[in-house]
Structures are given as C-alpha cells and as structure tokens.
Motif scaffolding. Structure first.
Motif, mmCIF file in Angstrom:
data_model
loop_
_atom_site.group_PDB
_atom_site.id
_atom_site.type_symbol
_atom_site.label_atom_id
_atom_site.label_comp_id
_atom_site.label_asym_id
_atom_site.label_seq_id
_atom_site.Cartn_x
_atom_site.Cartn_y
_atom_site.Cartn_z
ATOM 1 N N ALA A 148 0.829 -1.210 0.000
ATOM 2 C CA ALA A 148 0.000 0.000 0.000
ATOM 3 C C ALA A 148 0.864 1.262 0.000
ATOM 4 O O ALA A 148 0.575 2.235 -0.713
ATOM 5 C CB ALA A 148 -0.931 -0.008 1.202
ATOM 6 N N TYR A 158 -3.852 4.711 3.584
ATOM 7 C CA TYR A 158 -4.913 3.902 4.174
ATOM 8 C C TYR A 158 -5.231 4.276 5.616
ATOM 9 O O TYR A 158 -6.378 4.136 6.065
ATOM 10 C CB TYR A 158 -4.548 2.414 4.087
ATOM 11 C CG TYR A 158 -3.252 2.047 4.754
ATOM 12 C CD1 TYR A 158 -3.212 1.587 6.060
ATOM 13 C CD2 TYR A 158 -2.038 2.166 4.068
ATOM 14 C CE1 TYR A 158 -2.016 1.256 6.678
ATOM 15 C CE2 TYR A 158 -0.835 1.849 4.668
ATOM 16 C CZ TYR A 158 -0.823 1.397 5.972
ATOM 17 O OH TYR A 158 0.366 1.074 6.586
ATOM 18 N N GLY A 185 -8.646 5.285 5.011
ATOM 19 C CA GLY A 185 -9.285 3.981 5.155
ATOM 20 C C GLY A 185 -10.182 3.874 6.378
ATOM 21 O O GLY A 185 -10.093 4.662 7.315
ATOM 22 N N TRP A 206 -7.609 -2.091 6.929
ATOM 23 C CA TRP A 206 -8.306 -0.848 6.593
ATOM 24 C C TRP A 206 -8.999 -1.035 5.250
ATOM 25 O O TRP A 206 -8.392 -1.507 4.282
ATOM 26 C CB TRP A 206 -7.329 0.319 6.503
ATOM 27 C CG TRP A 206 -6.693 0.692 7.804
ATOM 28 C CD1 TRP A 206 -7.085 1.684 8.673
ATOM 29 C CD2 TRP A 206 -5.545 0.067 8.398
ATOM 30 N NE1 TRP A 206 -6.258 1.712 9.762
ATOM 31 C CE2 TRP A 206 -5.306 0.728 9.625
ATOM 32 C CE3 TRP A 206 -4.716 -0.992 8.021
ATOM 33 C CZ2 TRP A 206 -4.265 0.369 10.470
ATOM 34 C CZ3 TRP A 206 -3.674 -1.356 8.862
ATOM 35 C CH2 TRP A 206 -3.452 -0.670 10.077
ATOM 36 N N VAL A 240 -10.366 0.475 1.943
ATOM 37 C CA VAL A 240 -10.109 1.658 1.123
ATOM 38 C C VAL A 240 -10.811 1.491 -0.222
ATOM 39 O O VAL A 240 -11.239 0.387 -0.588
ATOM 40 C CB VAL A 240 -8.592 1.869 0.884
ATOM 41 C CG1 VAL A 240 -7.862 2.122 2.192
ATOM 42 C CG2 VAL A 240 -7.983 0.670 0.164
ATOM 43 N N VAL A 255 -6.316 -3.175 3.060
ATOM 44 C CA VAL A 255 -4.894 -3.112 3.398
ATOM 45 C C VAL A 255 -4.732 -3.792 4.754
ATOM 46 O O VAL A 255 -5.317 -3.345 5.750
ATOM 47 C CB VAL A 255 -4.397 -1.659 3.454
ATOM 48 C CG1 VAL A 255 -2.929 -1.621 3.874
ATOM 49 C CG2 VAL A 255 -4.596 -0.972 2.109
#
Length: 216
Positions: free
Chosen positions: A135, A142, A146, A161, A163, A182
C-alpha cells in the motif's frame, strides 16, 4: 448585406461556435453517491459534491441515474454505453486471457491508479487485498482515508483498513472505484485480485485459461 442581416449572421455564428464548443458528457458507471463520467474522452470516478473533467459536477447519484451540473445547468443522466467517436458504434468490450502459472495459480500484470502491480488472482478473497508495504509503495494513504476493520487470515484475525481504489486496470479492462483491504503486517505477500474487481467484469475458466471481459 443589410445591417439586420449582419447582426443576424453574427448571432448565428456565435450560436454555432457555442454548439461546436459544447462538451460531450456521458455517465458510464453509477454507484450510490458517485458516478463514472466520460467528458470529451476523459474518464473519471466523481463523488457527489465533487467536480470532474470539464467542470462537470455530480449533484446526486444512485444505481439508476445521476444529476449533473454541466455549464451551470442541472440535468438527470442515465447510464450510457461507451460509443466510438468515429463510427458511432458501441465499442467491443475489452478482453484479457490469463494462462495458469506455477502452482496452478493465475498471475497477471496490471495497475492500481496508474502504478504497476503484479496480481495473484484469488477468487476466495472478497476484495483486492494487500499488505502495508504494498500500500505504501502504491501511495495509498490507508491510515487516513481507510476505514478500520478486522479480517480473517490463514494465521487468524488481523487489523486492516477498507479503502477505495481510484482505478484497477488489467490489460484493456479498467474498473473505477474498487474496494480493497490493506492488511497490517507482511501478509498477504502478493497483491490479491479478489472479487471486488472480478464481480465487476465477466470471467470464466476455460482449459487452463482465465478469461476476463469488460462489462458495459
């Protein structure tokens, strides 16, 4: 030419110039709270309240239609097909064929928001998934953008997370506004191409090949 004819000609010329300069706006994707706009050939996912290419603003959007403000005028747009500007005929959907690789897995090169990625196709993953390192390499913020959540992995539960990726592209197939996860730590070691992308295209396995086709 009389003065009246000159004025009329100038007015008609101005009208023709305005018409010729009008932007071409299409809605080629619809989501709750967002729409995929194609403005003079430029395609972008635009959320409600935001402004996209050509100054076109998305006022409202759901799965059926979108209200756009184009040059100060609001109008409702339904989903339209992507037509060829030269022939006026709907373009054929893009297709990608992926051969089965080592270990019986499907590997394919693609991109996320314009950055190159090597994907491992995983039909068991509900969404595109990647670890924190991947990521960061892709410039995905994120932790700020996120939504925190917990996911189940082979090693148990893990912090993650949720996203939304601006775009995911495989060959000539591009999907906008794709959900991804992520995951904290180093797993998964590969970027998994999960169902949040695959559900947005047509796909099938055929004699050791995975065949993807864009949906209109």
């Amino acid at each position: 030419m009389s003065r009246f004819q000159v004025i009329l000609f100038a007015a008609l010329l101005g009208f023709c110039l305005q018409v010729s300069a009008a932007i071409n706006v299409q809605v080629v994707g619809l989501f709750p709270g967002a729409a995929v706009l194609k403005v003079d050939g430029q395609r972008k996912l635009v959320k409600v309240g935001e402004t996209g290419p050509g100054g076109v603003q998305v006022v409202s959007a759901d799965s059926r239609s979108a209200v756009l403000r184009v040059e100060g005028v609001e109008r409702s747009y339904n989903l339209s097909r992507d037509y060829s500007a030269t022939s006026g005929v709907a373009s054929a959907p893009a297709q990608v064929s992926i051969a089965k690789g080592i270990g019986g897995h499907y590997w394919v090169a693609g991109s996320i928001s314009g950055k190159n990625v090597q994907f491992l196709v995983d039909t068991g993953a509900t969404a595109i998934a990647m670890n924190e390192g991947a990521a960061k390499r892709l410039g995905i913020d994120y932790r700020v953008q996120g939504q925190p959540m917990v996911v189940n992995t082979a090693s148990g539960t893990a912090q993650a997370w949720r996203v939304k990726l601006d775009s995911v592209k495989i060959g000539g197939i591009e999907v906008l506004g794709v959900e991804a996860a992520v995951v904290a730590g180093e797993a998964p070691t590969e970027v998994l191409l999960g169902m949040s992308f695959l559900n947005r295209v047509s796909w099938r396995e055929d004699q050791g090949m995975l065949r993807l086709e864009a949906k209109y």
